[in-house]
Motif scaffolding. Structure first.
Motif, PDB file in Angstrom:
ATOM      1  N   ALA A  48       6.520 -17.773  -6.855  1.00 18.13           N
ATOM      2  CA  ALA A  48       5.189 -17.846  -7.488  1.00 18.13           C
ATOM      3  C   ALA A  48       4.285 -18.795  -6.724  1.00 18.13           C
ATOM      4  CB  ALA A  48       5.337 -18.301  -8.935  1.00 18.13           C
ATOM      5  N   VAL A  96       3.338  -8.839  -8.519  1.00 13.61           N
ATOM      6  CA  VAL A  96       4.404  -8.923  -7.509  1.00 13.61           C
ATOM      7  C   VAL A  96       5.629  -9.632  -8.100  1.00 13.61           C
ATOM      8  CG1 VAL A  96       5.024  -9.816  -5.226  1.00 13.61           C
ATOM      9  CG2 VAL A  96       2.748  -8.862  -5.598  1.00 13.61           C
ATOM     10  N   LEU A  97       5.388 -10.709  -8.846  1.00 10.51           N
ATOM     11  CA  LEU A  97       6.520 -11.408  -9.491  1.00 10.51           C
ATOM     12  C   LEU A  97       7.240 -10.478 -10.464  1.00 10.51           C
ATOM     13  CD1 LEU A  97       5.411 -15.035 -10.386  1.00 10.51           C
ATOM     14  CD2 LEU A  97       7.269 -14.348  -8.874  1.00 10.51           C
ATOM     15  N   ASP A 149       7.305  -7.140 -10.399  1.00 12.81           N
ATOM     16  CA  ASP A 149       8.021  -6.085  -9.662  1.00 12.81           C
ATOM     17  C   ASP A 149       9.324  -6.635  -9.080  1.00 12.81           C
ATOM     18  OD1 ASP A 149       6.085  -4.274 -10.273  1.00 12.81           O
ATOM     19  OD2 ASP A 149       5.133  -4.233  -8.293  1.00 12.81           O
ATOM     20  N   LEU A 150       9.252  -7.843  -8.507  1.00 12.82           N
ATOM     21  CA  LEU A 150      10.478  -8.436  -7.935  1.00 12.82           C
ATOM     22  C   LEU A 150      11.510  -8.688  -9.035  1.00 12.82           C
ATOM     23  CD1 LEU A 150       8.981 -10.960  -5.330  1.00 12.82           C
ATOM     24  CD2 LEU A 150      10.190  -8.835  -4.836  1.00 12.82           C
ATOM     25  N   HIS A 151      11.016  -9.116 -10.205  1.00 11.76           N
ATOM     26  CA  HIS A 151      11.912  -9.360 -11.348  1.00 11.76           C
ATOM     27  C   HIS A 151      12.595  -8.053 -11.763  1.00 11.76           C
ATOM     28  CE1 HIS A 151      12.923 -11.824 -15.001  1.00 11.76           C
ATOM     29  NE2 HIS A 151      13.222 -10.603 -15.439  1.00 11.76           N
ATOM     30  N   ARG A 182      13.186  -5.474  -9.970  1.00 11.21           N
ATOM     31  CA  ARG A 182      14.113  -4.992  -8.937  1.00 11.21           C
ATOM     32  C   ARG A 182      15.326  -5.909  -8.774  1.00 11.21           C
ATOM     33  NH1 ARG A 182      11.992  -1.979  -4.465  1.00 11.21           N
ATOM     34  NH2 ARG A 182      12.818  -3.519  -3.020  1.00 11.21           N
ATOM     35  N   ASP A 193      14.594  -9.612  -0.904  1.00  6.88           N
ATOM     36  CA  ASP A 193      13.431  -8.825  -1.327  1.00  6.88           C
ATOM     37  C   ASP A 193      12.158  -9.674  -1.220  1.00  6.88           C
ATOM     38  OD1 ASP A 193      12.754  -6.318  -2.074  1.00  6.88           O
ATOM     39  OD2 ASP A 193      13.079  -6.584  -4.229  1.00  6.88           O
ATOM     40  N   ARG A 232      11.095 -10.368   2.364  1.00  4.11           N
ATOM     41  CA  ARG A 232      10.498  -9.206   3.038  1.00  4.11           C
ATOM     42  C   ARG A 232       9.139  -8.837   2.435  1.00  4.11           C
ATOM     43  NH1 ARG A 232      14.775  -4.535   3.028  1.00  4.11           N
ATOM     44  NH2 ARG A 232      13.176  -3.521   4.269  1.00  4.11           N
ATOM     45  N   THR A 233       8.894  -9.291   1.219  1.00  3.86           N
ATOM     46  CA  THR A 233       7.664  -8.869   0.536  1.00  3.86           C
ATOM     47  C   THR A 233       6.542  -9.902   0.631  1.00  3.86           C
ATOM     48  OG1 THR A 233       9.036  -7.646  -1.039  1.00  3.86           O
ATOM     49  CG2 THR A 233       6.776  -8.059  -1.682  1.00  3.86           C
ATOM     50  N   LEU A 261       4.053 -10.198   3.700  1.00  5.56           N
ATOM     51  CA  LEU A 261       3.125  -9.059   3.796  1.00  5.56           C
ATOM     52  C   LEU A 261       2.038  -9.136   2.718  1.00  5.56           C
ATOM     53  CD1 LEU A 261       5.615  -6.184   4.654  1.00  5.56           C
ATOM     54  CD2 LEU A 261       3.884  -7.149   6.128  1.00  5.56           C
ATOM     55  N   VAL A 262       2.444  -9.621   1.534  1.00  7.08           N
ATOM     56  CA  VAL A 262       1.460  -9.759   0.450  1.00  7.08           C
ATOM     57  C   VAL A 262       0.413 -10.811   0.833  1.00  7.08           C
ATOM     58  CG1 VAL A 262       1.168 -10.518  -1.945  1.00  7.08           C
ATOM     59  CG2 VAL A 262       3.038  -8.987  -1.363  1.00  7.08           C
ATOM     60  N   SER A 282      -1.874  -9.376   3.471  1.00  2.00           N
ATOM     61  CA  SER A 282      -2.781  -8.394   2.883  1.00  2.00           C
ATOM     62  C   SER A 282      -3.911  -9.100   2.128  1.00  2.00           C
ATOM     63  CB  SER A 282      -2.002  -7.489   1.938  1.00  2.00           C
ATOM     64  OG  SER A 282      -2.852  -6.537   1.381  1.00  2.00           O
TER      65      SER A 282
END
Lengths: 125, 323
Positions: free
Chosen positions: B14, B25-26, B28-30, B32, B42, B45-46, B49-50, B53
């Motif tokens: 966070a 994003v937090l 989605d990671l949770h 997955r 994860d 790798r994420t 890029l976030v 972006s």
């Protein structure tokens, strides 16, 4: 009327995934669907976020946050949906792909096209 | 038992994520999450890029180039004021570019990590302050103390002024200025922006010029003053620019750490003899090679200036900036 930009291959995959997912299009599901579409290539979640941001900036997508969800540790989902411009861009991409397919089938022969058609049919079940 | 990543891991992720996209994003990671190791992989790798972006979304290339130019000018002006010999030094210009790059990085990160929506004037200054602090941190080791301090002060003023006139993209996007998908309109005409920027640069140049005139000890000295300092044993070394026709320019390094410039007569044999008598280290440079060197060293700066002018012209023509 705003002109739809031409799409990159990954952008096409992301837009197709959102189109297929309908109201259930958010980060995790979009990533899973894009991985299916891009198989056997692996796709990172980060790359999907980057593309979603870019497509949203281009006006092809819009997004909204849901209410917080306990199964996500109290975090919200960001749902995406195709805008009219996105639908048009995707339609143009599909039309281009169809034309490419027709030329290849014409040059490489109907037998080859039938073979690939069968293979795709099997994959689709 | 809590079925998800540890609180520490989630808090760390966070902290790294820009607030504008932290929530989804937090989550989605949770969602997955399979194991702590998979979660870490994860996230690794994420998150980068976030962040990239978000930087792409919040950075305006035209304004960034404007800021880069202003920051570099700030350190160049500081060097001109406090240590002119640094500019002629082999690695002088790249050394001055380093803190400018760090200050720019501060501005970029501040924009990326700002919450979207309106920000007060005080919040707007957070980026320039962060940039100046980063520049000060790196320039302590790479630049003379006064160049670092004056450079950071000027960088703060220049970048702060640009920031107030041209608010960050994230702040502008909050307003109803969206005219065409993918293209957010600037809140004021680009020609006005250009005029403001030119006025700012001219004011800065005037201030620097006035300050330089009032500080002769660190600027130019007359030939007589140079000879006096030589006689008094204050000069440690002299760099003579030899290939100029007529008067010859020389840069002095004083024993107290300061530096000054002077102009020697075409025939400076007397001065040379006097320098030898006082054991002054003399270096004679061929300015023919120097011009090439200067051009080579100034190439990044000139390229930056060129790109900036092209972007401003494109903008004035009504074409959207790339990205």
């Amino acid at each position: 009327m705003a002109k739809a930009d031409s799409l990159g291959q990954f952008e096409q995959l992301v837009l197709t995934a959102i189109l297929a997912l309908g109201d259930e299009a958010y980060g995790v599901t979009i990533h899973a669907r894009v991985e299916q579409l891009a198989a056997p290539k692996a796709v990172s979640l980060g790359a999907v976020y980057v593309t979603l941001d870019r497509l949203e900036d281009k006006g092809l997508l819009s997004s909204r946050l849901s209410d917080p969800m306990p199964e996500r540790g109290g975090r919200a989902r960001r749902y995406y949906r195709l805008e009219a411009l996105g639908e048009r861009a995707l339609g143009e991409s599909a039309e281009t792909a169809r034309r490419i397919w027709e030329v290849i089938a014409e040059v490489w022969g109907k037998e080859w096209a039938r073979e690939w058609g069968k293979r795709w049919g099997k994959e689709a079940g | 038992m809590r079925g998800g990543p540890s609180r520490f891991a989630e808090a760390l992720v966070a902290l790294l994520l820009p607030p504008a996209c932290r929530e989804e994003v937090l989550g989605d990671l949770h969602e997955r999450f399979r194991s702590p190791a998979a979660y870490a992989l994860d996230a690794l790798r994420t998150v980068p890029l976030v962040i990239l972006s978000r930087i792409r979304r919040t950075a305006d290339p035209g304004i960034l180039l404007m800021q880069a130019l202003a920051l570099y000018l700030a350190f160049l002006a500081a060097a001109r004021l406090a240590a002119p010999s640094l500019i002629q030094d082999q690695l002088g210009l790249p050394r001055l570019a380093f803190p400018a790059v760090m200050a720019l990085l501060g501005l970029i990160l501040d924009d990326a990590y700002a919450r979207p929506g309106p920000r007060s004037g005080l919040h707007l200054m957070r980026g320039p302050v962060l940039g100046a602090a980063l520049a000060l941190l790196v320039s302590q080791e790479t630049l003379p103390r006064w160049v670092a301090l004056e450079g950071c002060a000027l960088a703060l003023v220049f970048s702060g002024a640009i920031r107030l006139w041209f608010p960050p993209l994230a702040m502008r996007a909050a307003g109803p200025k969206q005219t065409d998908p993918g293209h957010t309109e600037f809140p004021m005409p680009s020609k006005t922006r250009l005029a403001f920027f030119c006025a700012l640069m001219i004011c800065g140049a005037i201030v620097i010029s006035i300050l330089t005139t009032h500080r002769p000890s660190r600027g130019a000295v007359t030939y007589s003053e140079f000879l006096d300092r030589l006689q008094n044993g204050q000069v440690a070394s002299v760099v003579i620019d030899a290939a100029r026709s007529g008067a010859v320019e020389a840069t002095l390094r004083l024993k107290d750490g300061g530096s000054a410039r002077t102009v020697l007569p075409a025939d400076y044999r007397d001065a040379l003899r006097s320098m030898r008598d006082h054991l002054v280290n003399v270096e004679v440079r061929d300015s023919g090679a120097g011009v090439g060197q200067m051009l080579l060293k100034a190439a990044p700066f000139l390229a930056l200036l060129g790109v900036w002018i092209v972007l401003i012209i494109r903008k004035a023509g009504g074409q959207p900036l790339p990205g």
